[in-house]
Scaffold this motif. Structure first.
Motif, PDB file in Angstrom:
ATOM      1  N   GLU A  29       0.811  -1.220   0.000  1.00 33.95           N
ATOM      2  CA  GLU A  29       0.000   0.000   0.000  1.00 33.95           C
ATOM      3  C   GLU A  29       0.848   1.276   0.000  1.00 33.95           C
ATOM      4  O   GLU A  29       0.329   2.357  -0.211  1.00 33.95           O
ATOM      5  N   LYS A  30       2.132   1.165   0.233  1.00 30.69           N
ATOM      6  CA  LYS A  30       3.001   2.346   0.223  1.00 30.69           C
ATOM      7  C   LYS A  30       3.399   2.764  -1.183  1.00 30.69           C
ATOM      8  O   LYS A  30       3.963   3.854  -1.361  1.00 30.69           O
ATOM      9  N   TYR A  31       3.164   1.913  -2.157  1.00 32.15           N
ATOM     10  CA  TYR A  31       3.782   2.115  -3.457  1.00 32.15           C
ATOM     11  C   TYR A  31       2.799   2.224  -4.617  1.00 32.15           C
ATOM     12  O   TYR A  31       1.770   1.556  -4.653  1.00 32.15           O
ATOM     13  N   THR A  32       3.175   3.062  -5.579  1.00 36.82           N
ATOM     14  CA  THR A  32       2.580   2.974  -6.901  1.00 36.82           C
ATOM     15  C   THR A  32       3.074   1.674  -7.535  1.00 36.82           C
ATOM     16  O   THR A  32       4.232   1.281  -7.361  1.00 36.82           O
ATOM     17  N   MET A  33       2.193   1.013  -8.271  1.00 37.31           N
ATOM     18  CA  MET A  33       2.553  -0.207  -8.964  1.00 37.31           C
ATOM     19  C   MET A  33       2.212  -0.086 -10.443  1.00 37.31           C
ATOM     20  O   MET A  33       1.309   0.663 -10.816  1.00 37.31           O
ATOM     21  N   ALA A  34       2.930  -0.824 -11.257  1.00 34.89           N
ATOM     22  CA  ALA A  34       2.724  -0.720 -12.697  1.00 34.89           C
ATOM     23  C   ALA A  34       2.953  -2.060 -13.378  1.00 34.89           C
ATOM     24  O   ALA A  34       3.555  -2.967 -12.810  1.00 34.89           O
ATOM     25  N   TRP A  35       2.448  -2.125 -14.587  1.00 32.39           N
ATOM     26  CA  TRP A  35       2.736  -3.232 -15.486  1.00 32.39           C
ATOM     27  C   TRP A  35       3.483  -2.674 -16.699  1.00 32.39           C
ATOM     28  O   TRP A  35       3.118  -1.630 -17.240  1.00 32.39           O
ATOM     29  N   PHE A  36       4.516  -3.376 -17.088  1.00 35.14           N
ATOM     30  CA  PHE A  36       5.236  -3.109 -18.320  1.00 35.14           C
ATOM     31  C   PHE A  36       5.224  -4.383 -19.148  1.00 35.14           C
ATOM     32  O   PHE A  36       4.942  -5.459 -18.636  1.00 35.14           O
ATOM     33  N   PHE A  46       5.775   0.761 -21.124  1.00 30.73           N
ATOM     34  CA  PHE A  46       4.766   1.000 -20.088  1.00 30.73           C
ATOM     35  C   PHE A  46       3.402   0.509 -20.566  1.00 30.73           C
ATOM     36  O   PHE A  46       3.022   0.716 -21.726  1.00 30.73           O
ATOM     37  N   VAL A  47       2.668  -0.130 -19.671  1.00 31.01           N
ATOM     38  CA  VAL A  47       1.306  -0.574 -19.981  1.00 31.01           C
ATOM     39  C   VAL A  47       0.287   0.163 -19.121  1.00 31.01           C
ATOM     40  O   VAL A  47      -0.634   0.786 -19.634  1.00 31.01           O
ATOM     41  N   ALA A  48       0.456   0.088 -17.805  1.00 29.48           N
ATOM     42  CA  ALA A  48      -0.516   0.697 -16.897  1.00 29.48           C
ATOM     43  C   ALA A  48       0.116   0.889 -15.528  1.00 29.48           C
ATOM     44  O   ALA A  48       1.043   0.160 -15.156  1.00 29.48           O
ATOM     45  N   ALA A  49      -0.395   1.869 -14.790  1.00 26.57           N
ATOM     46  CA  ALA A  49       0.062   2.120 -13.427  1.00 26.57           C
ATOM     47  C   ALA A  49      -1.120   2.492 -12.557  1.00 26.57           C
ATOM     48  O   ALA A  49      -2.140   2.989 -13.050  1.00 26.57           O
ATOM     49  N   ILE A  50      -0.960   2.277 -11.261  1.00 29.04           N
ATOM     50  CA  ILE A  50      -2.008   2.589 -10.303  1.00 29.04           C
ATOM     51  C   ILE A  50      -1.353   3.138  -9.048  1.00 29.04           C
ATOM     52  O   ILE A  50      -0.361   2.578  -8.550  1.00 29.04           O
ATOM     53  N   ASN A  51      -1.866   4.248  -8.542  1.00 29.49           N
ATOM     54  CA  ASN A  51      -1.223   4.820  -7.360  1.00 29.49           C
ATOM     55  C   ASN A  51      -1.610   4.015  -6.125  1.00 29.49           C
ATOM     56  O   ASN A  51      -2.445   3.107  -6.176  1.00 29.49           O
ATOM     57  N   TRP A  52      -1.030   4.386  -4.974  1.00 28.15           N
ATOM     58  CA  TRP A  52      -1.149   3.552  -3.783  1.00 28.15           C
ATOM     59  C   TRP A  52      -2.590   3.372  -3.331  1.00 28.15           C
ATOM     60  O   TRP A  52      -2.978   2.307  -2.851  1.00 28.15           O
ATOM     61  N   CYS A  95       5.379  -6.911 -13.609  1.00 24.69           N
ATOM     62  CA  CYS A  95       4.889  -5.933 -12.655  1.00 24.69           C
ATOM     63  C   CYS A  95       6.099  -5.263 -12.022  1.00 24.69           C
ATOM     64  O   CYS A  95       7.183  -5.847 -11.924  1.00 24.69           O
ATOM     65  N   ALA A  96       5.910  -4.010 -11.623  1.00 24.23           N
ATOM     66  CA  ALA A  96       7.022  -3.232 -11.101  1.00 24.23           C
ATOM     67  C   ALA A  96       6.553  -2.297  -9.993  1.00 24.23           C
ATOM     68  O   ALA A  96       5.416  -1.807 -10.022  1.00 24.23           O
ATOM     69  N   ARG A  97       7.448  -2.053  -9.058  1.00 26.43           N
ATOM     70  CA  ARG A  97       7.167  -1.165  -7.927  1.00 26.43           C
ATOM     71  C   ARG A  97       7.722   0.223  -8.200  1.00 26.43           C
ATOM     72  O   ARG A  97       8.888   0.371  -8.592  1.00 26.43           O
ATOM     73  N   GLY A  98       6.890   1.236  -7.970  1.00 25.81           N
ATOM     74  CA  GLY A  98       7.329   2.597  -8.181  1.00 25.81           C
ATOM     75  C   GLY A  98       8.306   3.055  -7.122  1.00 25.81           C
ATOM     76  O   GLY A  98       8.163   2.738  -5.954  1.00 25.81           O
TER      77      GLY A  98
END
Length: 128
Positions: A29-36, A46-52, A95-98
């Motif tokens: 929950e501390k991090y923005t997460m994304a898919w590449f 980059f595909v998509a990202a979602i904030n915390w 998946c990747a952590r911001g």
């Protein structure tokens, strides 16, 4: 600390697939997460990202309206629902952590170098 993506597979064009990403050893929950994604012979895109909080989502133009990113912080999970798949969606999905700078300047959510932890990837193949 690791990210594990799963759910990839072979699907026909026009079909759907859901990817999942399990985060271990961190408080998601501390991090923005994304898919590449990375197609053969190409750099990751980059595909998509979602904030915390999941209040803000961001999509590449190529997937907007077809893909949906979501998260369940309590389960340490991030998801990517992919509809109306096309052969050009074929790639390994990560998946990747911001990192700390994601969200601090325009474009940061889309910038590969702003993500500091990556999973091993899951292959999605879309047949025509």
């Amino acid at each position: 600390v690791q990210l594990q993506a799963f759910g990839g597979g072979l699907v026909q064009a026009g079909g759907s697939l859901s990817l999942s990403c399990l985060a271990s050893g961190l408080i998601l929950e501390k991090y923005t997460m994304a898919w590449f994604r990375q197609a053969p012979g190409k750099e990751p895109d980059f595909v998509a990202a979602i904030n915390w909080s999941a209040h803000n989502t961001f999509y590449a133009d190529s997937v907007k309206g077809r893909f949906t990113i979501s998260r369940e912080n309590a389960k340490n999970m991030v998801y990517l629902r992919m509809n109306s798949l096309k052969p050009e969606d074929t790639a390994v999905y990560f998946c990747a952590r911001g990192g700390n700078k994601v969200g601090y300047y325009s474009g940061s959510y889309y910038a590969r170098h702003e993500y500091d932890l990556w999973g091993q990837g899951t292959l999605v193949t879309v047949s025509s």
